[in-house]
Design a protein around this motif. Structure first.
Motif, PDB file in Angstrom:
ATOM      1  N   GLN A  38       0.814  -1.221   0.000  1.00 18.17           N
ATOM      2  CA  GLN A  38       0.000   0.000   0.000  1.00 18.17           C
ATOM      3  C   GLN A  38       0.848   1.272   0.000  1.00 18.17           C
ATOM      4  OE1 GLN A  38      -0.676  -2.538   2.291  1.00 18.17           O
ATOM      5  NE2 GLN A  38      -2.372  -3.391   1.120  1.00 18.17           N
ATOM      6  N   GLU A  74      -0.721   4.655  -1.013  1.00 15.25           N
ATOM      7  CA  GLU A  74      -1.925   5.099  -0.309  1.00 15.25           C
ATOM      8  C   GLU A  74      -1.643   6.163   0.749  1.00 15.25           C
ATOM      9  OE1 GLU A  74      -5.137   4.299  -0.671  1.00 15.25           O
ATOM     10  OE2 GLU A  74      -4.791   3.008  -2.403  1.00 15.25           O
ATOM     11  N   TRP A  75      -0.477   6.805   0.685  1.00 14.31           N
ATOM     12  CA  TRP A  75      -0.118   7.770   1.733  1.00 14.31           C
ATOM     13  C   TRP A  75       0.294   9.108   1.137  1.00 14.31           C
ATOM     14  CZ3 TRP A  75      -1.629   6.330   6.336  1.00 14.31           C
ATOM     15  CH2 TRP A  75      -1.753   4.964   6.610  1.00 14.31           C
ATOM     16  N   PHE A  89      -5.265   6.401   2.427  1.00 10.97           N
ATOM     17  CA  PHE A  89      -5.198   6.245   3.881  1.00 10.97           C
ATOM     18  C   PHE A  89      -4.831   7.551   4.589  1.00 10.97           C
ATOM     19  CE2 PHE A  89      -4.130   1.576   2.966  1.00 10.97           C
ATOM     20  CZ  PHE A  89      -5.452   1.194   3.157  1.00 10.97           C
ATOM     21  N   HIS A 121      -1.997   2.495  12.521  1.00 16.65           N
ATOM     22  CA  HIS A 121      -3.188   2.225  11.722  1.00 16.65           C
ATOM     23  C   HIS A 121      -3.134   0.797  11.215  1.00 16.65           C
ATOM     24  CE1 HIS A 121      -6.413   2.603   8.862  1.00 16.65           C
ATOM     25  NE2 HIS A 121      -5.604   2.423   7.827  1.00 16.65           N
ATOM     26  N   ILE A 169      -4.498  -1.841   8.721  1.00 16.84           N
ATOM     27  CA  ILE A 169      -5.159  -1.865   7.417  1.00 16.84           C
ATOM     28  C   ILE A 169      -5.941  -3.159   7.284  1.00 16.84           C
ATOM     29  CG2 ILE A 169      -4.815  -1.856   4.916  1.00 16.84           C
ATOM     30  CD1 ILE A 169      -2.254  -0.274   5.403  1.00 16.84           C
TER      31      ILE A 169
END
Length: 635
Positions: free
Chosen positions: A524, A527-528, A535, A576, A578
């Protein structure tokens, strides 16, 4: 018949006006066709001004809050606004707000923020990874088919938050720019050398996440990449911190809103209203009290008046509620709090938050939101719009909900992270989205051009202060991270995509936590980037951390197959996990030594940061599902 017509022609205008005063709008317009005498009488300004003055709330007629003093309106404008408001009231009573007309604009950039102003202007901030700009359209020209902006200027960063207020000095806009170089820019729209231009009045570096603009006061939630709610007097260049008080989980995230309610400043949080004394030149904002409330997921302020109760429209786990805070007649503190359920959340939805994107009209009498799973799209997850008239007095009966949708292929997709605004008095709704799709919907059908210019033209103010500068008319290249993309068959990021990861040099247990983002089997990495729906965006919008989110390490929980990511979020660390569902709490702890035994599957050992805005997960889920179905045709 001829003799009757002659008799009517001979009546004095005073008698004809007295007849018109006893009729409603439809009858007056019908009477206009009787003969020339009535045609002249029904165009008299006094008839339409009288209708404005005597309009009652029981008929559903709501006139714009920005309306000029009636005496300053000409006869045509007074007739146009009465006719339009009356027609809209009939449509509300008939529970039919399906759009009659639509004007579509297509922008080249994602829409970040948008506001309808005084029935005359539409302001839009839009950007991509290369440029950011602010634009203004003259609605009277748009309604005639001219789609070019009235004014446009470029900005040195993407707009993340914004607030607009029409003040005596003109239209004032506070823009909170991007997370890489946070700042707040106070701008206005002025006529200059025969055309309209955006001008910058001042800017404040380091502050961001704008939550309030009222008069001279600006309310921000972030300073120097830490969540620090504070006030700025942008005219006097003074900053006032809001006392932080207890370090509680729900207070670590950014508030929903900050509201000036004379003589108080109200900070609206997930389950409380915090009241502070208005700051003064000889002292800052002093804490007064906290009023506990039911959970607040989204909130909109209804026509805030200095001496009136503070009325808040709220989306909660129950549905849509009206919160009212009043001054106690005995004690000095405003401790009288009440709430009324206006719309019950549908119980059959799989989602726990089927209502989202709450918005209220400028009169404080009508509101709307986006909903899924209950309405014209029964059996699908495609969202639709809901509107509601807000009762002026508490009632045991919930007001009726009016549902409508923009279901034409060329309409802005409601699943694509929409931004909405509407003029509840004139019956106009504006929808924009992340694809740059923008549309103005007319719910009435009469010519809206005649109702433009009902407010004074605030761009004709005297010249700005000598320090005001024109915003650039040429693009300012932005040094932003490009949206990372996956090439087919490859799952390896480019090193520039993750160059800012893992920079805190933490004392991690290397048997559990890993920082090899390229070859460490972490999927991922893209996704940042703070793109819509990723996310980092989730940590901002759902958990209340509108700061730069930087992954520091990742680890796998063998028992559950979940991936945990350790994040730097301003002045805190988050953990976090996921997985495929949400919302769920994330681990949270301050900067400093890492908690002992920090590992996936045991984040319950550290303090949990609650989800402050569950509807964000609904919007994110709808966006993800609909994006896939859109590729093969809308369902």
């Amino acid at each position: 018949m001829h003799r009757l017509g002659s008799l009517l022609e001979s009546l004095s205008e005073d008698i004809l006006l007295l007849v018109c005063f006893q009729l409603d709008v439809t009858d007056v317009l019908s009477l206009r066709r009787v003969n020339r005498a009535f045609a002249r009488a029904t165009r008299s300004k006094i008839i339409w001004l009288t209708m404005i003055c005597k309009a009652g709330s029981e008929t559903g007629e709501i006139f714009p809050a920005y309306l000029k003093p009636p005496g300053l309106l000409d006869a045509a404008a007074a007739e146009a606004v009465v006719t339009r408001v009356s027609c809209l009231a009939r449509k509300w009573r008939a529970k039919d707000l399906c759009p009659v007309n639509v004007w579509r604009l297509y922008l080249c950039h994602s829409i970040n923020w948008m506001r309808l102003v005084s029935g005359s202007w539409l302001f839009v901030a839009s950007s991509d990874n290369h440029v950011s700009k602010i634009s203004c359209w003259d609605l009277s020209l748009v309604f005639q088919g001219y789609t070019e902006p009235l004014a446009e200027a470029f900005l040195p960063g993407q707009v993340r938050t914004a607030r607009l207020e029409v003040q005596a000095s003109g239209i004032i806009i506070a823009l909170g720019l991007d997370l890489d170089s946070p700042s707040v820019h106070i701008i206005t729209l002025r006529q200059h050398l025969g055309s309209h231009h955006f001008m910058e009045l001042c800017r404040f570096e380091g502050s961001s996440h704008v939550l309030m603009l009222q008069g001279n006061l600006l309310g921000c939630a972030v300073r120097d990449d830490a969540i620090v709610p504070h006030l700025i007097d942008w005219v006097e260049d003074a900053t006032y911190d809001l006392p932080s008080g207890l370090d509680l989980p729900y207070r670590r995230g950014a508030p929903h809103l900050i509201v000036g309610w004379h003589p108080f400043i109200v900070v609206i949080r997930q389950s409380a209203l915090e009241l502070y004394a208005h700051p003064s030149s000889d002292g800052g904002a002093v804490y007064i009290e906290t009023v506990n409330t039911p959970p607040i997921w989204e909130v909109a302020v209804l026509a805030n008046q200095p001496c009136a109760p503070l009325r808040l429209l709220v989306i909660s786990s129950t549905g849509v509620e009206l919160f009212t805070l009043e001054h106690d007649p005995v004690f000095a503190h405003p401790s009288v709090f009440a709430y009324t359920l206006l719309a019950t959340s549908p119980g059959q939805m799989a989602s726990d938050a089927p209502f989202y994107h709450l918005h209220a009209g400028g009169t404080g009498r009508r509101a709307g939101w986006v909903a899924v799973g209950d309405g014209p799209c029964v059996g699908t997850t495609y969202p639709h719009l809901v509107t509601m008239a807000i009762p002026s007095q508490p009632s045991d009966t919930q007001p009726p909900l009016i549902r409508w949708t923009n279901d034409l292929p060329q309409d802005p997709a409601l699943w694509a992270y929409p931004i909405l605004d509407f003029d509840d008095a004139l019956g106009l709704t504006v929808i924009g989205n992340c694809f740059g799709e923008l549309a103005i919907y007319d719910h009435v059908g009469s010519d809206p051009t005649k109702c433009c210019g009902l407010a004074p033209d605030f761009t004709e103010q005297a010249t700005c202060s000598p320090l005001a500068t024109l915003l650039p008319l040429d693009p300012i290249p932005l040094d932003l991270r490009l949206v990372p993309s996956r090439r087919f068959g490859l799952n390896t990021p480019d090193e520039t995509t993750i160059s800012h990861f893992s920079q805190d040099d933490l004392a991690l247990d290397r048997t559990i936590w890993h920082t090899d983002w390229i070859f460490g089997n972490y999927g991922q990495w893209n996704e940042w980037q703070h793109n819509q729906g990723d996310f980092a965006w989730l940590m901002d919008h759902a958990y209340g951390f509108p700061v730069r989110i930087v992954p520091q390490a990742f680890a796998a929980d063998i028992a559950s197959s979940d991936i945990a990511v350790l994040l730097r979020a301003g002045n805190r660390y988050l953990v976090h996990t996921i997985d495929s569902t949400g919302p769920h709490p994330v681990g949270s702890f301050p900067l400093g030594p890492l908690p002992a035994g920090l590992q996936p599957g045991r984040t319950h050992a550290i303090e949990q940061q609650p989800c402050l805005r569950p509807p964000v997960f609904t919007a994110r889920g709808i966006g993800g599902m609909s994006r896939g179905s859109e590729a093969g045709g809308r369902t």
